[in-house]
Scaffold this active site. Structure first.
Site, PDB file in Angstrom:
ATOM      1  N   PHE A   1       0.811  -1.226   0.000  1.00  0.00           N
ATOM      2  CA  PHE A   1       0.000   0.000   0.000  1.00  0.00           C
ATOM      3  C   PHE A   1       0.841   1.272   0.000  1.00  0.00           C
ATOM      4  O   PHE A   1       0.392   2.320   0.442  1.00  0.00           O
ATOM      5  CB  PHE A   1      -0.990  -0.022   1.184  1.00  0.00           C
ATOM      6  CG  PHE A   1      -1.720  -1.322   1.301  1.00  0.00           C
ATOM      7  CD1 PHE A   1      -2.614  -1.704   0.305  1.00  0.00           C
ATOM      8  CD2 PHE A   1      -1.496  -2.189   2.351  1.00  0.00           C
ATOM      9  CE1 PHE A   1      -3.272  -2.925   0.369  1.00  0.00           C
ATOM     10  CE2 PHE A   1      -2.139  -3.414   2.422  1.00  0.00           C
ATOM     11  CZ  PHE A   1      -3.032  -3.777   1.428  1.00  0.00           C
TER      12      PHE A   1
ATOM     13  N   ILE B   1       1.754  -6.971  -5.709  1.00  0.00           N
ATOM     14  CA  ILE B   1       1.559  -6.790  -4.269  1.00  0.00           C
ATOM     15  C   ILE B   1       0.147  -7.189  -3.845  1.00  0.00           C
ATOM     16  O   ILE B   1      -0.331  -6.786  -2.795  1.00  0.00           O
ATOM     17  CB  ILE B   1       1.872  -5.337  -3.849  1.00  0.00           C
ATOM     18  CG1 ILE B   1       1.072  -4.321  -4.682  1.00  0.00           C
ATOM     19  CG2 ILE B   1       3.354  -5.053  -3.994  1.00  0.00           C
ATOM     20  CD1 ILE B   1       1.270  -2.867  -4.253  1.00  0.00           C
ATOM     21  N   GLY B   2      -0.489  -7.973  -4.698  1.00  0.00           N
ATOM     22  CA  GLY B   2      -1.859  -8.390  -4.410  1.00  0.00           C
ATOM     23  C   GLY B   2      -2.819  -7.745  -5.378  1.00  0.00           C
ATOM     24  O   GLY B   2      -4.031  -7.918  -5.317  1.00  0.00           O
ATOM     25  N   THR B   3      -2.233  -6.994  -6.305  1.00  0.00           N
ATOM     26  CA  THR B   3      -3.020  -6.202  -7.234  1.00  0.00           C
ATOM     27  C   THR B   3      -3.532  -7.013  -8.413  1.00  0.00           C
ATOM     28  O   THR B   3      -4.449  -6.595  -9.104  1.00  0.00           O
ATOM     29  CB  THR B   3      -2.132  -5.065  -7.753  1.00  0.00           C
ATOM     30  OG1 THR B   3      -0.831  -5.616  -8.003  1.00  0.00           O
ATOM     31  CG2 THR B   3      -1.979  -3.992  -6.710  1.00  0.00           C
TER      32      THR B   3
ATOM     33  N   GLY C   1      -5.497   2.118 -14.881  1.00  0.00           N
ATOM     34  CA  GLY C   1      -5.059   1.688 -13.551  1.00  0.00           C
ATOM     35  C   GLY C   1      -6.156   1.875 -12.518  1.00  0.00           C
ATOM     36  O   GLY C   1      -6.916   2.831 -12.571  1.00  0.00           O
ATOM     37  N   VAL C   2      -6.249   0.937 -11.564  1.00  0.00           N
ATOM     38  CA  VAL C   2      -7.331   0.978 -10.580  1.00  0.00           C
ATOM     39  C   VAL C   2      -6.843   0.895  -9.135  1.00  0.00           C
ATOM     40  O   VAL C   2      -7.643   0.747  -8.225  1.00  0.00           O
ATOM     41  CB  VAL C   2      -8.362  -0.152 -10.827  1.00  0.00           C
ATOM     42  CG1 VAL C   2      -9.156   0.107 -12.083  1.00  0.00           C
ATOM     43  CG2 VAL C   2      -7.684  -1.520 -10.883  1.00  0.00           C
TER      44      VAL C   2
ATOM     45  N   GLU D   1      -5.496   3.089  -6.992  1.00  0.00           N
ATOM     46  CA  GLU D   1      -5.737   4.167  -6.027  1.00  0.00           C
ATOM     47  C   GLU D   1      -7.180   4.657  -6.025  1.00  0.00           C
ATOM     48  O   GLU D   1      -7.702   5.017  -4.973  1.00  0.00           O
ATOM     49  CB  GLU D   1      -4.845   5.395  -6.302  1.00  0.00           C
ATOM     50  CG  GLU D   1      -3.524   5.133  -6.983  1.00  0.00           C
ATOM     51  CD  GLU D   1      -2.480   4.502  -6.105  1.00  0.00           C
ATOM     52  OE1 GLU D   1      -2.433   4.820  -4.906  1.00  0.00           O
ATOM     53  OE2 GLU D   1      -1.712   3.656  -6.623  1.00  0.00           O
TER      54      GLU D   1
END
Ligand code: FES
Ligand code: FES
Lengths: 166, 733
Positions: B245, B472-474, B693-694, B696
């Protein structure tokens, strides 16, 4: 290790059906024994304080936080960790449902969530979605995959009983 | 591509899911390394001053302890702070653990205990006695407002706060309707579930560092320079990252200390930072903001003034785009923004999901809600009345903007039309019901740094895609697999993606929501190149099939080709340099978030019973993983709105939270319904693959939507985050 061996104690555990022995300091938690000694790193450490549930394993079928338990105190117990649940070819129904509902992102809390959910289902107390949410609240997920987690558990709970591991 | 996208755009189950549900994905602290030592940090108990002495005699004689490292006996590292710069770092002097006797913040590492077991290191760390010379510290942002300043140096890659337009002061003073208020947001900690950790495998020729980071490449370069490891090969591996994060954007204290100890002892080391010490790794800057909105009687904006003062450390000017959207979200010709910093004796703030935007938009979107009530206009109608098709701060169009569709679709799904405008007018049982909404915006950009990817044909006819980017889990593994499969006209089973390793083709930091667009474009380019190569090789080899590329890329045709040609040469590498976006367009993702809260009137307990998030983020590569990103970000937004507060005791200069018992993050029981909609948005300008991109956008509008819903439920305007029970109860009584 030698300097410490005079206080070490023997412990025998059956982990995922395999008997394992170790000689450890009494202060070693079940979590650290699993991870550092037996390299069963599927069980995660997220807080070491019993607050996050990442370390959840099943001891004699009951879900516990393995960071809160000294390994020696469970001498002789049957332990199931995530490594003992499902196989690469046949995932446990919960594992399969977690993947299908995208009930994970980084995956760090996931083994704990699944062990906890297996415990929850066998406890048989949670019936509704709200009860599942409540009874799964000892397992934090910072990626926020809660909705998928509840979807997966609800689905498996509703499915006609089939013989499941463990 | 000679066929439509078949796999991208579909909800392919997460590729790494089966590994993760079986506990087989390995994170930084989980690599088995022979002769491993374990380290534990001793952290400073004062916020500012000097270490006078460190008594480590007891710790050293503790069974199993190998060494105690301090600033006095640590190995050499460069004295010049500029050599510790990293691409995500703000202007200033990066903090270096164990550099000298100075204490800059409470929780700063002052010694490192190394033992042959984790328990030995941990227990001995408690025996290290440190005495300090204390100096007067300041950790209270409110007390530093008079010393706030505009940072003279802007952070690399950060767009400047927009310049003033028109005359906002005059327009505000003359406006028929005015709202002006001050909002505060608390410091927050990232707290990924995985503890920050590093395992260093120390070898004569190679140093392998398993690290929790969002950028293996930056860590590799950082370590090489900082520790003069030029004669050794340094490889940084982060195949799986248990969330970050933003906290893993810069080389963390863990990797610095672990490598320092490994170098000192010429041994392999593992350092895991316990949860209480993770509070001292970085935080989302707390802020004090004042928003003044002037409008006509119908709510049309005449003036927008937004001033923010954000915390930073003494050593660095941490900055983020806190006000960068305040000039462009709504149509208004008189805008004046001021973004200032105030120095505190803390660790440097560190980007946290939707850095800046989540903070700045909270204030702006609450102020918009206040304006809606001041003008008696529905909050959604007010946003539409001020809708802008152009980015007026830059005076250029958006590359695409489907925010109007987000408003419409979100409102429809939520049932916004059934809302009654007056506060305290909705109820269910003994609970007050509140409906609130807010707009979100985040920049859609590609990384300013080039990205590379390599793809090669394996002997078994599968394709291997490699890139140093992390997941990172994205869902990076998954979307890159989809992109490659489409480009190579293969099934996803025939694509193997390897990531998170500095030995793989260079990619920038995973952050800013630019990974999908940047690394994805690189993968697509590499695959297109390889496809061309394969097709021309096939032609040379006389493999024609039916002449269709799909057939020539099929396992059977590739097997023929492999028999005739050397498969080692069947690879392609591509580099993507920031898409020539020019200055012609503004790229942005948008969202409209609708929130329902229910509040127990007596106990002031708030439940967020429903969130509808409508998002416009260009092309969605995988609706399932993208939805998870938005849901996850929304859950974090609930935490921001209601719970998360890294509160400091200003007498001690110390964060009072040390665990999840005193730093609450949302648990399963706190999360009810969250619905995600993606508004259709086609954008051929924003990136070669149309992706925005998603990562944030999901975090931006949730906290203000909840705060506005709380106002609607109770009539109480709480302008300080988090909106805890005590704040709500106090404002009521
Ligand atoms: S590690 Fe055991 S509960 Fe968090
Ligand atoms: S999936 Fe990342 S913490 Fe749950």
């Amino acid at each position: 290790m030698e300097a410490r061996s005079n206080t070490a104690v023997g412990v025998t555990l059956t982990i995922n059906g395999v008997e394992r022995n170790a000689s450890i300091e009494p202060c070693v938690t079940l979590l650290d024994l699993l991870r550092e000694e037996f390299h069963l790193t599927g069980t995660k450490k997220g807080c070491d304080h019993g607050q996050c549930g990442a370390c959840t394993v099943l001891v004699n079928g009951t879900r516990i936080n393995s960071c809160l338990v000294l390994a020696v105190s469970r001498n002789g117990s049957e332990i199931t960790t995530i490594e003992g649940i499902g196989t690469p070819d046949e995932l446990h129904p919960l594992q399969e449902a977690f993947v299908r509902h995208d009930a994970l992102q980084c995956g760090y809390c996931t083994p704990g969530q699944i062990c906890s959910a297996i415990g929850l289902i066998s406890e048989g107390r949670a019936k509704t979605r709200d009860e599942i949410r409540e009874a799964m609240s000892g397992n934090l997920c910072r990626c926020g995959a809660y909705i998928g987690i509840v979807d997966a558990i609800e689905e498996v709970m509703a499915a006609p009983k089939r013989k499941t591991v463990p | 591509m000679d066929r439509g996208p078949a796999i991208t755009g579909k909800s392919i189950p997460r590729i790494d899911g089966p590994l993760k549900v079986r506990g087989q994905a390995k994170y930084a602290a989980e690599y088995e390394v022979p002769d491993l030592l374990h380290a534990a940090i001793v952290s400073a108990s004062i916020a500012k001053g000097r270490v006078i002495s460190i008594d480590s005699a007891d710790a050293k004689s503790f069974p199993g302890v190998v060494a105690v490292l301090t600033h006095q006996n640590r190995p050499w590292f460069w004295p010049f702070s500029f050599l510790y710069k990293d691409p995500a770092g703000p202007p200033g002097q990066p903090f270096r653990p164990l550099y000298n006797d100075r204490v800059h913040f409470s929780g700063q590492p002052v010694a490192l205990v190394v033992g042959d077991t984790y328990e030995a290191a941990r227990d001995a760390a408690a025996l290290v006695r440190v005495s300090y010379h204390r100096e007067q510290h300041s950790t209270d942002l409110a007390a530093e407002v008079s010393r706030a300043y505009k940072s003279p140096r802007r952070r690399l890659g950060l767009a400047p706060t927009p310049q003033p337009t028109g005359d906002a002061d005059r327009a505000f003073s003359e406006a028929p309707v005015k709202v002006e208020a001050t909002y505060t947001t608390a410091a927050e900690n990232h707290h990924p579930m995985e503890l920050f950790a590093t395992t260093v495998e120390w070898g004569d020729k190679t140093v392998t560092v398993y690290d929790k980071t969002q950028s293996p490449k930056s860590v590799e370069i950082f370590l090489k320079v900082a520790f003069r490891l030029f004669r050794r090969k340094v490889r940084v591996v982060s195949s799986f990252v248990g969330g970050a994060f933003g906290l893993g954007l810069r080389p963390q204290q863990s990797v610095f200390l672990a490598v320092l100890a490994a170098k000192a002892l010429k041994r392999s080391i593992r350092l895991v930072i316990p949860r209480d010490q993770m509070f001292a790794l970085g935080y989302r800057a707390n802020s004090i903001q004042t928003v003044s909105l002037g409008a006509d009687k119908n709510g049309h904006l005449l003036a927008v003034r937004h001033r923010a003062i954000a915390a930073t450390s003494r050593n660095e000017d941490a900055q983020d785009p806190m006000l960068n959207f305040s000039a462009s979200l709504y149509r208004c010709h008189n805008v004046k923004l001021a973004y200032e910093l105030a120095k505190l004796d803390t660790v440097s703030p560190c980007d946290m999901r939707a850095p800046g935007a989540a903070t700045g938009m909270f204030a702006l979107e609450c102020a918009m809600d206040e304006l809606a009530y001041a003008t008696n206009v529905d909050p959604l109608v007010l946003r539409l009345a001020n809708y802008t098709e152009r980015d007026q701060s830059e005076n250029r169009p958006f590359s695409s903007k489907a925010l109007r569709e987000c408003y419409a679709q979100g409102a429809e799904r939520f049932g916004w039309a059934k809302r009654s405008h007056a506060p305290r007018s909705m109820r269910k049982g003994k609970e007050l019901v509140g409906w609130g909404m807010a707009t979100g915006v985040w920049e859609a950009a590609m990384s300013p740094v080039p990205a590379r990817a390599k793809v090669r044909l394996l002997a078994d006819g599968r394709f291997e895609v490699t890139s140093s980017i992390t997941d990172i889990g994205t869902g990076t593994y998954t979307i890159l697999t989809q992109i490659a499969a489409d480009a190579l006209e293969a099934s996803i089973e025939r694509v193997v993606v390897k990531l998170g390793d500095s030995a793989l083709p260079f990619n920038p930091i995973q952050g800013g929501s630019w990974t999908a667009a940047t690394s994805g474009s690189a993968v697509q380019a590499a695959c297109n190149k390889l496809k061309k190569k394969i097709l021309s090789r096939a032609k040379q080899a006389g493999i024609v099939g039916n002449g269709q590329s799909t057939e020539l890329l099929s396992p059977a045709a590739l097997a023929d080709l492999l028999r005739l040609s050397d498969h080692d040469n069947l690879s392609a590498t591509a580099t993507i340099i920031n898409f020539p976006f020019g200055k012609k367009y503004t790229g942005a993702t948008h969202s409209a978030v609708f929130a329902e809260v229910r509040i127990d009137e007596e106990l002031a307990v708030v439940r967020v019973t429903r969130l509808v998030c409508a998002v416009a983020a260009g092309r969605i590569l995988n609706p399932a993983t993208a939805r998870s990103q938005i849901i996850g970000a929304s859950v974090m937004g609930i935490g921001k709105a209601l719970y998360e507060d890294a509160a400091t005791d200003h007498n001690l200069g110390r964060c009072m939270a040390h665990s999840f018992a005193d730093y609450h993050i949302p648990s399963n029981a706190d999360v009810y319904e969250i619905e995600v909609l993606f508004a259709e948005e086609t954008d051929d300008k924003v990136s070669p693959i149309g992706v925005k991109g998603v990562g944030e956008i999901g975090s931006v509008a949730v906290a203000p939507a909840i705060a506005n819903a709380i106002f609607h439920a109770t009539g109480q305007r709480i302008r300080d985050l988090p909106i805890t029970i005590d704040r709500l109860a106090r404002s009521r009584d």
